[in-house]
Design an enzyme around this catalytic site. Structure first.
Site, short mmCIF file in Angstrom:
data_model
loop_
_atom_site.label_atom_id
_atom_site.label_comp_id
_atom_site.label_asym_id
_atom_site.label_seq_id
_atom_site.Cartn_x
_atom_site.Cartn_y
_atom_site.Cartn_z
N ALA A 169 -0.13 25.01 6.56
CA ALA A 169 0.58 24.01 7.74
C ALA A 169 -0.24 23.68 9.31
O ALA A 169 -1.37 25.21 8.98
CB ALA A 169 1.53 23.94 7.80
N LEU A 171 0.91 25.45 11.44
CA LEU A 171 1.20 26.73 12.92
C LEU A 171 0.69 27.58 11.73
O LEU A 171 0.17 28.88 12.29
CB LEU A 171 2.53 27.01 13.03
CG LEU A 171 3.01 26.07 13.65
CD1 LEU A 171 4.46 26.05 14.28
CD2 LEU A 171 2.10 25.45 15.00
N ALA A 172 0.63 27.72 10.26
CA ALA A 172 0.36 28.91 9.10
C ALA A 172 0.44 28.33 7.83
O ALA A 172 -0.11 27.63 7.48
CB ALA A 172 2.27 29.76 9.85
N GLN A 173 -0.35 29.25 6.82
CA GLN A 173 -0.22 29.54 5.59
C GLN A 173 -0.43 29.86 4.76
O GLN A 173 0.62 31.44 5.23
CB GLN A 173 -1.62 29.58 4.89
CG GLN A 173 -2.66 30.66 5.66
CD GLN A 173 -3.86 30.23 5.90
OE1 GLN A 173 -4.59 29.61 6.27
NE2 GLN A 173 -5.04 31.04 4.82
N VAL A 174 0.27 29.93 3.43
CA VAL A 174 1.19 31.02 2.59
C VAL A 174 0.22 31.36 1.33
O VAL A 174 -0.60 30.58 0.99
CB VAL A 174 2.59 30.34 2.63
CG1 VAL A 174 3.18 30.85 0.78
CG2 VAL A 174 3.18 29.39 3.23
N LYS A 188 4.20 34.56 5.04
CA LYS A 188 3.43 33.34 5.89
C LYS A 188 2.54 34.01 6.88
O LYS A 188 3.61 35.43 7.57
CB LYS A 188 5.18 32.81 6.01
CG LYS A 188 4.26 31.03 6.98
CD LYS A 188 5.89 30.90 7.14
CE LYS A 188 5.50 29.64 8.10
NZ LYS A 188 7.05 28.50 8.87
N ASP A 325 13.53 20.02 10.09
CA ASP A 325 11.88 18.93 9.69
C ASP A 325 12.49 19.30 8.08
O ASP A 325 11.61 19.91 7.04
CB ASP A 325 11.31 20.51 10.09
CG ASP A 325 9.92 19.83 10.24
OD1 ASP A 325 9.54 18.83 9.56
OD2 ASP A 325 8.94 20.62 10.29
#
Length: 539
Positions: A169, A171-174, A188, A325
């Site tokens: 995303a 701001l971050a990744q998983v 995350k 969101d």
């Protein structure tokens, strides 16, 4: 020619003001950074980002000015050319968001939901890309975050760790991992550049928006900058997100126990979570708008749409603590773990709420006014709509517009007594009507957004996300989901009145009102069933 010369002068001034702000932006970034040395390195990129912003803004403005020059208002040719410029400009804005990343992608995602404000070309192009083309940090960068936060590499912290992220995303990744006790988890990881670039990007966007407002007073999106300034620091601290998820589930157990079993948030592994790392239980589920997978799971998409509407109505009107969101990537669906089934043997759905970084608190007065407004919308009560719109900041002159934005229906349909007066069929005709509505009242909409409290602006964004998801699920009329909203908002209003009642007589009057509301809702439900039966028989 004078108008065009003035536009050129304004464009040059915009570029000059933007570039001149570079030093201030870099200073802001260093001042707000946790790692000044890294921030200083990033400062070399800030002038490039500023220049990229200003060139994109100037190019879009010039394209509109030059392409539409001399074309009469209302002409077919102007409409055709304007659509082409919208598409070109949307692609330029999309590329700017991807090149700059971070906050820009968040802004692009927001634009993709603003059907009531921006042309259809922007909505379509942004919606197709902003959730699927987010930046990805390298495995080395992921390891650096782990080292800084937990003091070791991922393969030291976990028994297994997949270096390839399953999702990314803005701001971050998983990543998927397995703990040393064998539990499968989702990890995350914040993008390494976010803490530093967030400050720089905020200052840059603030400069651009304020400069544009100075040059073109009708362009006023300063409220969006204020919202970003407040929300981004919280979204960048994953411990806030973890606490939000716990509070959300606790609210369902306390205030909405009748559906608490049907809404779930992954549990957090606190011993492995920090402000930049969030470790949660891994949950398999279908994305909420993935109709084929939902049906393969033995779940009716219509049941998911109704549950989604009820869950968020409960949050808005009863809890006062709202996940803001709920786009498709942030809501999963799985069969209810208890195995309970519906009347016709279909499996009951459970919603899995992800990404709890962006929540808003509604104070009691705002929550009840908002519930009363929706109650008025569902029951076509023009006086209640006007009264509660004014309480929420729309004033007595823009209440009809506010109602139109909330429901995506023109005023004549909002106050139509027909049971399906708020239904949006999702047809080309409906979409065309909505875009015409947005275009016709652009300046009034801008003024309305300036007046409304920021918390209500986030409710509009939440409504837009839910509407997009529900349209994918329902594949038809949205009347049933509106009826659910009417029931929950009415219950919230009644509960508030009962709490304020000080005598038996006043409580009896509220009980009588509740009985009348339930009777009206029952009649509306019967009418909807008859309408569905009639449509089925005519096919």
């Amino acid at each position: 020619m004078a108008a065009r010369s003035l536009w050129r002068a304004k464009t040059k001034l915009l570029l000059a003001a933007t570039v001149a702000g570079g030093a201030g932006t870099g200073s802001a970034m260093i001042a707000n950074s946790e790692d000044p040395a890294s921030a200083l390195k990033l400062c070399t990129a800030v002038p490039l980002r500023l220049l990229r912003d200003s060139i994109t803004a100037a190019t879009i403005a010039f394209d509109y000015e030059y392409s539409l020059w001399g074309l009469p208002e209302g002409s077919t040719e102007r409409t055709r050319v304007k659509s082409e410029v919208h598409a070109r400009s949307a692609f330029r804005l999309q590329e700017l968001c991807f090149k700059n990343g971070g906050i820009y992608i968040k802004l692009g995602q927001h634009i993709s939901q603003l059907e009531y404000l921006v042309p259809a070309e922007y909505v379509q192009i942004m919606r197709e890309s902003m959730l699927n083309r987010c930046p990805v940090s390298s495995y080395d960068q992921v390891c650096q975050v782990f080292k800084n936060e937990l003091g070791g590499a991922p393969d030291e912290i976990f028994a297994e760790f997949d270096p390839v992220p399953i999702a990314s995303a803005s701001l971050a990744q998983v990543h998927v991992a397995r703990t040393h006790v064998g539990e499968k988890v989702a990890v995350k990881v914040q993008h390494t550049h976010m803490t530093d670039t967030a400050a720089a990007d905020y200052a840059t966007v603030d400069l651009i928006v304020n400069t544009l407002h100075w040059l073109f007073p009708s362009f006023d999106y300063r409220w969006l900058i204020d919202e970003i300034q407040e929300s981004i620091p919280k979204e960048l601290n994953f411990l806030f997100e973890a606490r939000n998820s716990i509070k959300c589930m606790d609210n369902f157990r306390r205030f909405s126990p009748h559906i608490a079993e049907y809404v779930y948030a992954p549990k957090v592994l606190w011993n492995l979570s920090t402000s930049k790392l969030l470790v949660m239980e891994f949950i398999d589920g279908a994305q909420v708008n993935d109709l084929k997978t939902i049906q393969k799971l033995g779940i009716q998409p219509n049941d998911v749409a109704k549950l989604l509407s009820q869950a968020f109505a409960e949050m808005m009107f009863k809890h006062g603590f709202v996940h803001c969101d709920p786009h498709a990537a942030n809501v999963l669906v799985r069969p209810l773990p208890s195995g309970n089934r519906g009347i016709f043997g279909k499996r009951k759905p459970q919603l899995i709420l992800l990404d709890h970084g962006l929540y808003k608190d509604l104070d009691v007065q705002t929550r009840i006014s908002y519930a009363s407004l929706w109650k008025g919308l569902i029951f076509s009560d023009a006086n209640a709509i006007k009264e509660n719109s004014a309480k929420l900041g729309a004033g007595e002159d823009l209440y009809a517009l506010f109602a139109g934005i909330l429901t995506m229906r023109p005023w004549n349909k909002v106050i139509d007594p027909a049971v399906d007066h708020l239904a949006v069929q999702g047809t080309d005709s409906d979409r065309s009507e909505l875009q015409m509505y947005a275009s016709q009242y652009f300046f009034q909409i801008t003024e309305l957004l300036r007046r409304l409290p920021r918390v209500i602006l986030l409710m509009l964004k939440t409504n837009d996300c839910l509407r997009a998801v529900n349209q994918s699920l329902m594949q038809g009329s949205s009347s049933e989901t509106f009826l659910i909203v009417g029931r929950v908002s009415s219950e919230a209003v009644i509960e508030s009145k009962l709490l304020q009642s000080r005598s038996f007589l006043s409580r009896a009057l509220v009980w009588l009102e509740e009985f009348q509301l339930q009777a009206r809702l029952f009649v509306m439900q019967i009418a909807l069933w008859l309408l569905k039966l009639q449509k089925a028989l005519t096919l």
